[in-house]
Design a protein around this motif. Structure first.
Motif, PDB file in Angstrom:
ATOM      1  N   MET A 199     -12.417 -20.158   5.036  1.00  0.00           N
ATOM      2  CA  MET A 199     -13.436 -21.015   4.464  1.00  0.00           C
ATOM      3  C   MET A 199     -12.998 -21.456   3.061  1.00  0.00           C
ATOM      4  O   MET A 199     -12.577 -20.639   2.246  1.00  0.00           O
ATOM      5  CB  MET A 199     -14.760 -20.267   4.400  1.00  0.00           C
ATOM      6  CG  MET A 199     -15.906 -21.118   3.955  1.00  0.00           C
ATOM      7  SD  MET A 199     -17.423 -20.172   4.177  1.00  0.00           S
ATOM      8  CE  MET A 199     -18.586 -21.460   4.005  1.00  0.00           C
ATOM      9  N   VAL A 200     -13.103 -22.721   2.797  1.00  0.00           N
ATOM     10  CA  VAL A 200     -12.707 -23.287   1.511  1.00  0.00           C
ATOM     11  C   VAL A 200     -13.735 -22.930   0.441  1.00  0.00           C
ATOM     12  O   VAL A 200     -14.934 -22.969   0.690  1.00  0.00           O
ATOM     13  CB  VAL A 200     -12.569 -24.820   1.629  1.00  0.00           C
ATOM     14  CG1 VAL A 200     -12.360 -25.467   0.287  1.00  0.00           C
ATOM     15  CG2 VAL A 200     -11.438 -25.173   2.559  1.00  0.00           C
ATOM     16  N   LYS A 208      -7.631 -15.817 -10.117  1.00  0.00           N
ATOM     17  CA  LYS A 208      -7.211 -14.797  -9.154  1.00  0.00           C
ATOM     18  C   LYS A 208      -7.944 -14.947  -7.820  1.00  0.00           C
ATOM     19  O   LYS A 208      -7.400 -14.634  -6.764  1.00  0.00           O
ATOM     20  CB  LYS A 208      -7.455 -13.405  -9.743  1.00  0.00           C
ATOM     21  CG  LYS A 208      -6.854 -12.292  -8.952  1.00  0.00           C
ATOM     22  CD  LYS A 208      -7.024 -10.972  -9.681  1.00  0.00           C
ATOM     23  CE  LYS A 208      -6.317  -9.866  -8.930  1.00  0.00           C
ATOM     24  NZ  LYS A 208      -6.416  -8.585  -9.634  1.00  0.00           N
ATOM     25  N   ALA A 209      -9.167 -15.447  -7.861  1.00  0.00           N
ATOM     26  CA  ALA A 209      -9.982 -15.606  -6.646  1.00  0.00           C
ATOM     27  C   ALA A 209      -9.661 -16.881  -5.871  1.00  0.00           C
ATOM     28  O   ALA A 209     -10.068 -17.012  -4.713  1.00  0.00           O
ATOM     29  CB  ALA A 209     -11.468 -15.586  -7.016  1.00  0.00           C
ATOM     30  N   MET A 210      -8.940 -17.802  -6.474  1.00  0.00           N
ATOM     31  CA  MET A 210      -8.616 -19.056  -5.798  1.00  0.00           C
ATOM     32  C   MET A 210      -7.658 -18.817  -4.641  1.00  0.00           C
ATOM     33  O   MET A 210      -6.742 -17.998  -4.741  1.00  0.00           O
ATOM     34  CB  MET A 210      -7.982 -20.053  -6.766  1.00  0.00           C
ATOM     35  CG  MET A 210      -8.927 -20.615  -7.779  1.00  0.00           C
ATOM     36  SD  MET A 210      -8.027 -21.747  -8.876  1.00  0.00           S
ATOM     37  CE  MET A 210      -9.384 -22.595  -9.636  1.00  0.00           C
ATOM     38  N   ARG A 211      -7.874 -19.543  -3.557  1.00  0.00           N
ATOM     39  CA  ARG A 211      -7.031 -19.440  -2.374  1.00  0.00           C
ATOM     40  C   ARG A 211      -6.410 -20.794  -2.046  1.00  0.00           C
ATOM     41  O   ARG A 211      -6.987 -21.845  -2.351  1.00  0.00           O
ATOM     42  CB  ARG A 211      -7.834 -18.949  -1.161  1.00  0.00           C
ATOM     43  CG  ARG A 211      -8.397 -17.559  -1.335  1.00  0.00           C
ATOM     44  CD  ARG A 211      -7.268 -16.521  -1.371  1.00  0.00           C
ATOM     45  NE  ARG A 211      -7.725 -15.216  -1.810  1.00  0.00           N
ATOM     46  CZ  ARG A 211      -7.383 -14.644  -2.970  1.00  0.00           C
ATOM     47  NH1 ARG A 211      -6.591 -15.255  -3.821  1.00  0.00           N
ATOM     48  NH2 ARG A 211      -7.822 -13.450  -3.281  1.00  0.00           N
ATOM     49  N   LYS A 212      -5.263 -20.740  -1.393  1.00  0.00           N
ATOM     50  CA  LYS A 212      -4.579 -21.971  -0.994  1.00  0.00           C
ATOM     51  C   LYS A 212      -5.551 -22.844  -0.206  1.00  0.00           C
ATOM     52  O   LYS A 212      -6.278 -22.351   0.655  1.00  0.00           O
ATOM     53  CB  LYS A 212      -3.348 -21.642  -0.161  1.00  0.00           C
ATOM     54  CG  LYS A 212      -2.498 -22.841   0.125  1.00  0.00           C
ATOM     55  CD  LYS A 212      -1.193 -22.473   0.782  1.00  0.00           C
ATOM     56  CE  LYS A 212      -0.466 -23.775   1.038  1.00  0.00           C
ATOM     57  NZ  LYS A 212       0.939 -23.651   1.035  1.00  0.00           N
ATOM     58  N   ALA A 213      -5.571 -24.130  -0.519  1.00  0.00           N
ATOM     59  CA  ALA A 213      -6.416 -25.165   0.093  1.00  0.00           C
ATOM     60  C   ALA A 213      -7.820 -25.229  -0.488  1.00  0.00           C
ATOM     61  O   ALA A 213      -8.589 -26.109  -0.104  1.00  0.00           O
ATOM     62  CB  ALA A 213      -6.468 -25.047   1.613  1.00  0.00           C
ATOM     63  N   ASP A 214      -8.189 -24.326  -1.416  1.00  0.00           N
ATOM     64  CA  ASP A 214      -9.472 -24.484  -2.108  1.00  0.00           C
ATOM     65  C   ASP A 214      -9.452 -25.809  -2.855  1.00  0.00           C
ATOM     66  O   ASP A 214      -8.392 -26.270  -3.313  1.00  0.00           O
ATOM     67  CB  ASP A 214      -9.714 -23.350  -3.112  1.00  0.00           C
ATOM     68  CG  ASP A 214     -10.172 -22.054  -2.469  1.00  0.00           C
ATOM     69  OD1 ASP A 214     -10.396 -22.026  -1.235  1.00  0.00           O
ATOM     70  OD2 ASP A 214     -10.313 -21.058  -3.209  1.00  0.00           O
ATOM     71  N   LEU A 215     -10.611 -26.426  -2.994  1.00  0.00           N
ATOM     72  CA  LEU A 215     -10.735 -27.708  -3.684  1.00  0.00           C
ATOM     73  C   LEU A 215     -11.295 -27.500  -5.079  1.00  0.00           C
ATOM     74  O   LEU A 215     -12.151 -26.636  -5.299  1.00  0.00           O
ATOM     75  CB  LEU A 215     -11.622 -28.656  -2.882  1.00  0.00           C
ATOM     76  CG  LEU A 215     -11.051 -29.051  -1.522  1.00  0.00           C
ATOM     77  CD1 LEU A 215     -12.066 -29.861  -0.730  1.00  0.00           C
ATOM     78  CD2 LEU A 215      -9.756 -29.830  -1.685  1.00  0.00           C
TER      79      LEU A 215
END
Length: 141
Positions: A1-2, A40-47
């Motif tokens: 989930m983004v 640190k909480a950001m994930r690949k493909a987050d906008l």
């Protein structure tokens, strides 16, 4: 989930136009523990909304997390982090801080409550509302 985020940059230091020209760019120089936790909480493909601070005070574009948190190469010491962000698209209409503050539904945003925080989460509902304010209809993944 983004997940959805907002990052701030002073346009005289690093602008939206520079982000677009560079394509992908390490988001370095964050020296706040709260902002570091958000990186640190950001994930690949987050906008991520790209916000011009100081001059303009407005959301001007959307970037995407291309590489998750890793040690910030600009840090002289400490365990500071950065992420790589890739330009996705400009907003057709920039969304000013004044217009955000004028919307009661956005009053609980970190941008309004913690104005000095340079990296912050954005709820999905706020993301959709801000996209619409910026001339994008239902731009969500």
């Amino acid at each position: 989930m983004v997940a959805y985020w907002l990052v701030k940059s002073e346009p005289e230091a690093f602008s939206w136009d520079q982000q677009v020209a560079n394509g992908s760019e390490p988001w370095t120089g964050v020296r706040s523990h709260a902002a570091k936790s958000n990186l640190k909480a950001m994930r690949k493909a987050d906008l991520v909304f790209f916000y011009h601070s100081n001059v303009g005070k407005e959301i001007v574009g959307i970037v995407e997390v291309e590489r998750e948190a890793y040690p910030d190469p600009t840090a002289a010491s400490g365990d500071w982090l950065c992420v790589d962000l890739r330009a996705v698209r400009p907003l057709p209409i920039s969304v000013s801080l004044a217009s955000i503050k004028a919307v009661a539904d956005l009053a609980d945003m970190a941008l309004v409550r913690q104005s000095r925080l340079s990296v912050m989460p954005i709820s999905a509902a706020h993301w959709v509302r801000l996209c619409r304010m910026g001339g994008l209809r239902d731009w969500i993944r």
